[in-house]
Design an enzyme around this catalytic site. Structure first.
Site, PDB file in Angstrom:
ATOM      1  N   TYR A 130       0.841  -1.181   0.000  1.00 22.74           N
ATOM      2  CA  TYR A 130       0.000   0.000   0.000  1.00 22.74           C
ATOM      3  C   TYR A 130       0.889   1.248   0.000  1.00 22.74           C
ATOM      4  O   TYR A 130       1.809   1.342   0.816  1.00 22.74           O
ATOM      5  CB  TYR A 130      -0.928   0.015   1.217  1.00 22.74           C
ATOM      6  CG  TYR A 130      -1.960   1.097   1.067  1.00 22.74           C
ATOM      7  CD1 TYR A 130      -3.146   0.850   0.376  1.00 22.74           C
ATOM      8  CD2 TYR A 130      -1.734   2.379   1.545  1.00 22.74           C
ATOM      9  CE1 TYR A 130      -4.089   1.848   0.184  1.00 22.74           C
ATOM     10  CE2 TYR A 130      -2.668   3.383   1.355  1.00 22.74           C
ATOM     11  CZ  TYR A 130      -3.839   3.116   0.671  1.00 22.74           C
ATOM     12  OH  TYR A 130      -4.752   4.114   0.477  1.00 22.74           O
ATOM     13  N   GLN A 191     -10.988  -0.016   0.634  1.00 21.33           N
ATOM     14  CA  GLN A 191     -11.389  -0.802  -0.538  1.00 21.33           C
ATOM     15  C   GLN A 191     -10.175  -1.435  -1.212  1.00 21.33           C
ATOM     16  O   GLN A 191     -10.257  -2.558  -1.725  1.00 21.33           O
ATOM     17  CB  GLN A 191     -12.202   0.055  -1.527  1.00 21.33           C
ATOM     18  CG  GLN A 191     -11.518   1.289  -2.100  1.00 21.33           C
ATOM     19  CD  GLN A 191     -11.689   2.522  -1.218  1.00 21.33           C
ATOM     20  OE1 GLN A 191     -11.938   2.416  -0.011  1.00 21.33           O
ATOM     21  NE2 GLN A 191     -11.535   3.699  -1.809  1.00 21.33           N
ATOM     22  N   ASN A 214      -3.634   5.620   6.133  1.00 18.34           N
ATOM     23  CA  ASN A 214      -4.401   6.390   7.110  1.00 18.34           C
ATOM     24  C   ASN A 214      -5.215   5.467   8.027  1.00 18.34           C
ATOM     25  O   ASN A 214      -5.043   4.252   8.007  1.00 18.34           O
ATOM     26  CB  ASN A 214      -5.303   7.409   6.389  1.00 18.34           C
ATOM     27  CG  ASN A 214      -6.341   6.720   5.506  1.00 18.34           C
ATOM     28  OD1 ASN A 214      -6.610   5.525   5.644  1.00 18.34           O
ATOM     29  ND2 ASN A 214      -6.912   7.473   4.586  1.00 18.34           N
ATOM     30  N   SER A 237       5.771   8.913  13.327  1.00 17.62           N
ATOM     31  CA  SER A 237       7.213   8.700  13.385  1.00 17.62           C
ATOM     32  C   SER A 237       7.822   9.330  14.636  1.00 17.62           C
ATOM     33  O   SER A 237       7.243  10.235  15.233  1.00 17.62           O
ATOM     34  CB  SER A 237       7.840   9.310  12.138  1.00 17.62           C
ATOM     35  OG  SER A 237       9.153   8.842  11.971  1.00 17.62           O
ATOM     36  N   ASP A 361      16.554   7.129   5.985  1.00 18.39           N
ATOM     37  CA  ASP A 361      15.270   7.196   5.292  1.00 18.39           C
ATOM     38  C   ASP A 361      15.414   6.891   3.809  1.00 18.39           C
ATOM     39  O   ASP A 361      14.452   6.495   3.160  1.00 18.39           O
ATOM     40  CB  ASP A 361      14.675   8.610   5.431  1.00 18.39           C
ATOM     41  CG  ASP A 361      14.011   8.805   6.770  1.00 18.39           C
ATOM     42  OD1 ASP A 361      13.695   7.799   7.423  1.00 18.39           O
ATOM     43  OD2 ASP A 361      13.813   9.967   7.168  1.00 18.39           O
ATOM     44  N   GLU A 415      -2.766 -36.201  27.725  1.00 20.75           N
ATOM     45  CA  GLU A 415      -3.636 -35.136  27.212  1.00 20.75           C
ATOM     46  C   GLU A 415      -4.953 -35.693  26.665  1.00 20.75           C
ATOM     47  O   GLU A 415      -5.710 -34.977  26.008  1.00 20.75           O
ATOM     48  CB  GLU A 415      -2.886 -34.334  26.133  1.00 20.75           C
ATOM     49  CG  GLU A 415      -1.690 -33.555  26.704  1.00 20.75           C
ATOM     50  CD  GLU A 415      -0.997 -32.653  25.693  1.00 20.75           C
ATOM     51  OE1 GLU A 415      -1.337 -32.700  24.491  1.00 20.75           O
ATOM     52  OE2 GLU A 415      -0.096 -31.892  26.109  1.00 20.75           O
ATOM     53  N   HIS A 420      -3.629 -39.799  18.729  1.00 22.57           N
ATOM     54  CA  HIS A 420      -2.224 -39.385  18.667  1.00 22.57           C
ATOM     55  C   HIS A 420      -1.331 -40.524  19.172  1.00 22.57           C
ATOM     56  O   HIS A 420      -0.339 -40.897  18.534  1.00 22.57           O
ATOM     57  CB  HIS A 420      -1.974 -38.148  19.546  1.00 22.57           C
ATOM     58  CG  HIS A 420      -2.470 -36.864  18.979  1.00 22.57           C
ATOM     59  ND1 HIS A 420      -3.797 -36.586  18.799  1.00 22.57           N
ATOM     60  CD2 HIS A 420      -1.796 -35.742  18.571  1.00 22.57           C
ATOM     61  CE1 HIS A 420      -3.929 -35.354  18.293  1.00 22.57           C
ATOM     62  NE2 HIS A 420      -2.727 -34.826  18.143  1.00 22.57           N
TER      63      HIS A 420
END
Lengths: 433, 433
Positions: A130, A191, A214, A237, A361, A415, A420
């Protein structure tokens, strides 16, 4: 004015706690709206995405124009100045070289019981990045998200980047091309996240979604988490600078302002062992603010969230920094490597006075997608590992099964998981009989 | 009866898509209730946790009795049979040995521009493990969650485990002690997750929460994600077995039932290149089900979610498995290592007919906390890495800054981040002047 604290003052601990607990971002409650958007995209696919893009970005698209065509990308890229292209290419090369070193090794070994054990790493097949539109549409972020994915071996890499009113940043498209992105969709918001997670008629679903956005994008990522992988939910930041008096106050002021200019919610903290130096930096910030293009944003950030803390010594400064767990940490001290060993929580460390955070950066090599809001306590910056997953391997020989199988059977019984135990017992009986 | 599919049939693709899309778990909508519980615990701390524990677990606690005392743990552990203790200790030792190999290396190097680059790994300081109460209170899961945390170097490790009506599983407490857990709180549900994430008067907050839980626990983990790190949101367990005709149908049937007995929502899939073998396994499952203690659960799981798929060959079987991205994958074939190389998405692979999945649940060494619900497409099982985070390092020399600084300044300008550019420029001007 930012807050001035001194660890020698009686009220320090309470004031520092307040700083730590300061909520810098009001979470907008957009979750219900986002849930409706996701449901709409799941139900109506392309058509929902097209209508929502018309509504939010005032842009009329069709299924055929959801993605930029190669010719459109060529035309946009042609607008980029050669010096910008060169800078992006240098950045890409350095980011690629750094992240290539992160690729982990497969391992396998045979242990004393004769069991073969190990693991293998494989890439995520498809990833979606994005990229915000408008002011925060940063080509550097395209490189920082896309290159680790390519290094990991992701086969299909797409971008969703809204283009409100059709406005495009040519540098974003150039960065996408340099990084090897396959497709750029001009869609955004919840969307876009829904389309990437669930797919539409035109957009094939991806397995992992990364990148900032956002409140709508963040809420949508949180909702689709599990259906797809996501990176982190990024907050504003922040930077913490530990600097002694042997620094140019102007340089440190600019480093603090580099974060402050991002966003009013950004936070810049100086921790120094010299009260006089702290004062000098604060003055330099005020002076630099006067001429800064983004002085409104940076000034608000510094006044609201900024802090100057005077510590007894650099070790105390490191301990305070560990409690903040800053996204970016500059160590502008005579022995930065030594002080770095006292740091237990930080997204990225910049060592020495010639390493302003802005280098990281863009062109340093390490990723600039880093854990914010104290999440460096438990998470890491984006890396090639985020686009890889590990499959564990185990192979028993008959001898290994005889050695460790009975313990597995015993634990399964304890258990109450009978099948098993039987799955082990049936094999042991054959081997023993 | 489970679904029988054959890739040679015309309707196969549609039926396989249905199987892939099958929603095995109805998400209960508990999110609003969970939000209220979290808000209550944040506001009222211990008192809220105590009242909620009274309400949900019918257990009266005080701040002093939220945690088991060492004497209480001693008394419970004394009830454990020696053979169970031995089995747990063997499992712990093997899990520890496997996870110790996962510890990643710190790296640093100097690149051609003269920049020092690298990264360091550091542990999360405090982690909380959620252990369900009742039927699903598995000591093996305590080991699988706690040992990777200890291997990573987590300093403070606590467990939250509800004890409805005061009922405790002594094996859980023994597993906690063997793994080195510091404190076990007898609290559960969303209130336990909130207490671990935000802290209360008695319970110090942690940085990372892992472990399985019911819908309330899952919703709470999703909500506190960001405040703390979480592992994954676990879904029902699943296994896919690729087996040719050269296997004992009874062994394979038991392996399928090992998953089915966990939960009605569990899924067991056999993919084979022999229709006759598929039939034989289905018959063996039916036969074994008759005598199985958990036949109601296992039978419902097998009937509702089970599948037998006949593929043309083993490579096609691998391709189908990759589309499922199973949590557990058994390769019961003559060359399991060869076939494993065709697998791109799986949580854990069990190679050869002497490696029933149950070995991996207990004593194999690899973790049994694995990605479910197709999330092996993008995520990995729990590991030491989940309790470590990486801090990136960068140090520029004056020469390195001169070499790459101008590109950073250029990109900062292109992104309208003036202070970023100035922080580089101020240093370059000094160096050049």
């Amino acid at each position: 004015m930012p807050v001035f604290l001194n660890t020698a003052d009686a009220g320090f601990e309470a004031a520092f706690q307040t700083l730590l607990g300061q909520k810098r971002e009001e979470a907008e409650d957009v979750d219900q709206a986002v849930a409706a958007i996701i449901a709409d995209v799941r139900a109506r696919g392309d058509q929902a995405v097209i209508e929502l893009t018309q509504r939010f970005d005032r842009l009329a698209l069709t299924s055929e124009t959801l993605a930029f065509s190669p010719a459109e990308i060529d035309a946009e890229i042609a607008k980029v100045r050669p010096e910008d292209r060169d800078a992006l290419e240098l950045a890409a090369e350095r980011i690629r070289a750094y992240h290539a070193r992160q690729k982990p090794q497969d391992e396998s070994w045979t242990d004393s019981a004769g069991a073969m054990l190990g693991w293998r790493w494989t890439p995520v097949s498809a990833a979606g990045l994005y990229v915000p539109g408008g002011l925060a549409s940063y080509p550097s972020s395209v490189l920082m998200n896309a290159i680790p994915a390519k290094v990991a071996g992701v086969e299909r890499l797409v971008i969703a980047c809204p283009t409100p009113d059709g406005k495009v940043n040519p540098l974003v498209l150039l960065a996408a091309r340099i990084a090897g992105v396959d497709t750029v969709y001009r869609i955004g918001g919840a969307q876009a996240i829904a389309a990437l997670a669930y797919g539409t008629g035109t957009i094939a679903p991806v397995d992992k979604i990364t990148g900032p956005g956002n409140a709508f994008v963040a809420a949508a990522k949180r909702r689709v988490f599990g259906r797809v992988g996501i990176d982190m939910i990024a907050g504003p930041s922040e930077i913490l600078v530990i600097a002694d008096a042997d620094n140019d106050p102007d340089w440190i002021a600019l480093d603090l302002l580099s974060q402050a200019e991002h966003d009013e919610s950004a936070q810049s903290i100086l921790v120094t062992d010299s009260a006089a130096f702290g004062e000098a930096v604060a003055k330099a910030v005020a002076r630099r603010l006067e001429a800064l293009e983004r002085r409104a944003i940076a000034g608000a950030s510094w006044a609201t969230n900024g802090a100057v803390i005077v510590a007894r010594d650099l070790s105390e400064a490191a301990r305070l920094s560990n409690r903040v767990a800053p996204e970016h940490l500059e160590l502008c001290v005579p022995d930065p490597e030594g002080l770095a060993r006292e740091i237990t929580h930080a997204g990225a460390i910049f060592l020495g006075q010639y390493t302003p955070e802005a280098i990281g950066d863009y062109v340093g090599g390490p990723n600039h997608v880093l854990p914010t809001a104290r999440s460096a306590r438990f998470s890491s910056g984006l890396s090639a590992l985020d686009f890889l997953k590990r499959t564990t391997l185990a192979k028993m020989t008959p001898e290994a099964l005889k050695a460790i199988g009975p313990a597995a059977e015993r634990l399964a019984t304890s258990e109450s998981l009978q099948a098993h135990g039987l799955s082990v017992r049936a094999r042991l009986d054959r081997l023993n009989g």
